[in-house]
Design an enzyme around this catalytic site. Structure first.
Site, short mmCIF file in Angstrom:
data_model
loop_
_atom_site.label_atom_id
_atom_site.label_comp_id
_atom_site.label_asym_id
_atom_site.label_seq_id
_atom_site.Cartn_x
_atom_site.Cartn_y
_atom_site.Cartn_z
CD GLU A 18 2.01 23.30 20.85
OE1 GLU A 18 0.85 23.62 21.22
OE2 GLU A 18 2.56 22.26 21.21
CG ASN A 148 3.50 19.83 25.16
OD1 ASN A 148 2.93 20.84 24.75
ND2 ASN A 148 4.61 19.38 24.62
CG ASP A 198 2.78 18.37 21.43
OD1 ASP A 198 2.40 19.45 21.91
OD2 ASP A 198 3.82 18.28 20.76
#
Length: 294
Positions: A18, A148, A198
């Site tokens: 991430e 997100n 995401d």
């Protein structure tokens, strides 16, 4: 689904990759493995990758200056020395809640830093989005399960974020000078079908590039929410994109193997790896964070 030239930037498998970002001054990409407490550093020209063990879960990074970064971690915001990796607590963030951690984050063009938090087990409504503006933290939005897709329009007048659990992307009017909301968020789109919304980034043309968790792709949307492109990523759980390279025309995409059993990992041979896609985009450089009033 559109196939574009794709290479593996780092073959190390991230449990939960991430938070990628790119420092154009040094041609260096940075990203995290949240669950393993790792920070990755990749020099793009040489291809050299270094892994820094942080000793805690962390999820996002902002450049302060040539020598320092701000790290969003499970218990607060830390100033990190690039030279020796030393980390000093700058501001606590949900430090009194051991069941939460940081998640998605990004710097607004004004230098304000938006940071999302969530429950460690994605408990419903346990997350929030905060803003660090001129050294002060304020809560912007609450009751989010998985925050997100935090990103901003090129002029700073619009902010975007998603709740992956609801598969909805929201837009909110902002003060371009501060990166703080001028009104309430409104739903821009709801994703239907395979996978979930995401991490995301906005290019110089205002297009939103969103990694689709579980969909092996990055989707591109207009500011009006129209779906324009779908680009293949060679890992099922694509997690977050960032523009990289001196001309910012390529897209780095992280991925993850979180919650995948042995059979699922075997069926997804590039799970958890980090990729670079040649997308011929008009990317934007990430702004430096602003910690104090000038």
């Amino acid at each position: 689904m559109e196939q574009v030239p794709t290479s593996i930037l780092c073959a190390e498998r991230c449990h939960l990759g991430e938070g990628p970002t790119y420092d154009a001054a040094t041609d260096t990409a940075w990203w995290f493995d949240i669950l393993e407490g790792k920070l990755f550093e990749a020099h793009l020209v040489s291809g050299q990758v270094r892994i820094h063990r942080l000793g805690k879960m962390a999820s996002a990074l902002a450049r302060i200056d040539a020598e320092h970064q701000l790290i969003a971690a499970e218990d607060g915001l830390y100033i990190r020395s690039i030279r020796d990796g030393a980390m000093t607590l700058y501001r606590p963030l949900e430090a009194d809640n051991p069941r939460s951690r940081s998640n998605d984050a990004r710097v607004h063009p004004s230098g304000t830093f938006w940071i999302g938090t969530m429950g460690r087990n994605a408990e419903a409504g346990a997350g929030s989005i905060y803003a660090l503006h001129c050294g002060e933290i304020s809560k912007l939005f609450a009751n989010i399960t998985i925050p997100n897709a935090i990103c901003f329009s090129p002029d700073g007048g619009i902010g975007y974020f998603a709740d992956t659990a609801k598969n909805e992307l929201y837009r909110v009017a902002l003060d371009p000078a501060t990166g703080l909301p001028r009104g309430a968020p409104e739903a821009l789109l709801e994703h239907r079908g395979i996978g979930g919304l995401d991490g995301a980034v906005v290019d110089a043309d205002g297009l939103i590039w969103n990694a689709r968790w579980g969909g092996s792709c990055v989707d591109v949307y207009s500011p009006q929410g129209e779906h324009l492109r779908c680009l293949h990523v060679p890992a099922r759980q694509a997690s977050c994109p960032a523009f990289v390279g001196q001309d910012l025309s390529r897209l780095l995409v992280t991925s993850a193997w979180q919650d995948m059993d042995e059979a699922a990992r075997a069926a997804d041979p590039d799970h958890g790896r980090t990729f670079v896609l040649k997308v011929a985009a008009h990317g934007r450089a990430e702004p430096d964070i602003r910690l104090a009033r000038s």
